[in-house]
Design a protein around this motif. Structure first.
Motif, mmCIF file in Angstrom:
data_model
loop_
_atom_site.group_PDB
_atom_site.id
_atom_site.type_symbol
_atom_site.label_atom_id
_atom_site.label_comp_id
_atom_site.label_asym_id
_atom_site.label_seq_id
_atom_site.Cartn_x
_atom_site.Cartn_y
_atom_site.Cartn_z
ATOM 1 N N GLU A 235 25.125 -22.113 -40.197
ATOM 2 C CA GLU A 235 25.505 -21.067 -41.165
ATOM 3 C C GLU A 235 24.609 -21.057 -42.392
ATOM 4 O O GLU A 235 25.067 -20.810 -43.510
ATOM 5 C CB GLU A 235 26.991 -21.210 -41.541
ATOM 6 N N TRP B 149 24.862 -10.466 -38.842
ATOM 7 C CA TRP B 149 25.237 -11.814 -39.270
ATOM 8 C C TRP B 149 26.548 -11.806 -40.035
ATOM 9 O O TRP B 149 26.705 -11.079 -41.011
ATOM 10 C CB TRP B 149 24.125 -12.359 -40.162
ATOM 11 N N THR C 124 19.317 -18.340 -42.546
ATOM 12 C CA THR C 124 17.875 -18.160 -42.423
ATOM 13 C C THR C 124 17.505 -17.022 -41.467
ATOM 14 O O THR C 124 16.663 -16.190 -41.782
ATOM 15 C CB THR C 124 17.214 -19.465 -41.915
ATOM 16 N N TYR D 165 18.064 -19.881 -31.346
ATOM 17 C CA TYR D 165 17.286 -18.819 -30.705
ATOM 18 C C TYR D 165 16.244 -19.442 -29.801
ATOM 19 O O TYR D 165 15.492 -20.324 -30.217
ATOM 20 C CB TYR D 165 16.571 -17.961 -31.762
ATOM 21 N N ILE E 62 27.187 -14.293 -34.868
ATOM 22 C CA ILE E 62 25.872 -13.656 -35.044
ATOM 23 C C ILE E 62 25.541 -12.927 -33.751
ATOM 24 O O ILE E 62 25.760 -13.466 -32.667
ATOM 25 C CB ILE E 62 24.773 -14.697 -35.331
HETATM 26 S S1 SF4 Z 1 19.004 -19.788 -38.699
HETATM 27 FE FE1 SF4 Z 1 20.794 -20.744 -39.666
HETATM 28 S S2 SF4 Z 1 22.346 -19.097 -39.674
HETATM 29 FE FE2 SF4 Z 1 20.774 -18.484 -38.212
HETATM 30 S S3 SF4 Z 1 21.535 -19.231 -36.211
HETATM 31 FE FE3 SF4 Z 1 20.172 -20.812 -37.056
HETATM 32 S S4 SF4 Z 1 21.534 -22.216 -38.148
HETATM 33 FE FE4 SF4 Z 1 22.672 -20.320 -37.816
#
Ligand code: SF4
Length: 94
Positions: free
Chosen positions: A64, A80, A67, A47, A22
């Motif tokens: 994975e 992504w 979201t 994040y 990502i």
């Molecule tokens: S929201 Fe889900 S897909 Fe995105 S970085 Fe976090 S765990 Fe991974």
């Protein structure tokens, strides 16, 4: 309270070093984004809000779920992909 890092430690991963699946397309856009919802909604806490309004992304603990890509609708600032075959989270009993 149990920290998310402790929980994630119980998962098994194979990290694809140097090839995060990502990416943030434009970091400047994250700095300008007011709600930074990715820093709240990612279940793995990938994040993080920096002190200087920047957003950092470390994908090692990524589940994975997809979201982050979906919630960044306003800016579509997330590139992504699934990890390459054999990498990423290895669900044992999932
Ligand atoms: S929201 Fe889900 S897909 Fe995105 S970085 Fe976090 S765990 Fe991974």
């Amino acid at each position: 309270m149990i920290q998310v890092e402790e929980k994630l430690y119980q998962n098994r991963y194979r990290v694809d070093e140097g090839r995060p699946h990502i990416k943030i397309k434009d970091r400047e856009i994250c700095s300008l984004c007011s709600h930074k919802i990715c820093t709240v909604l990612c279940p793995a806490g990938c994040y993080r809000k920096g002190t200087d309004s920047a957003v950092s992304l470390i994908t090692d603990g990524c589940l994975e779920c997809g979201t982050c890509q979906v919630i960044c609708l306003e800016h579509k600032n997330i590139l992504w992909e699934y990890p390459r075959g054999g990498y990423g989270i290895l669900y044992k009993f999932g």
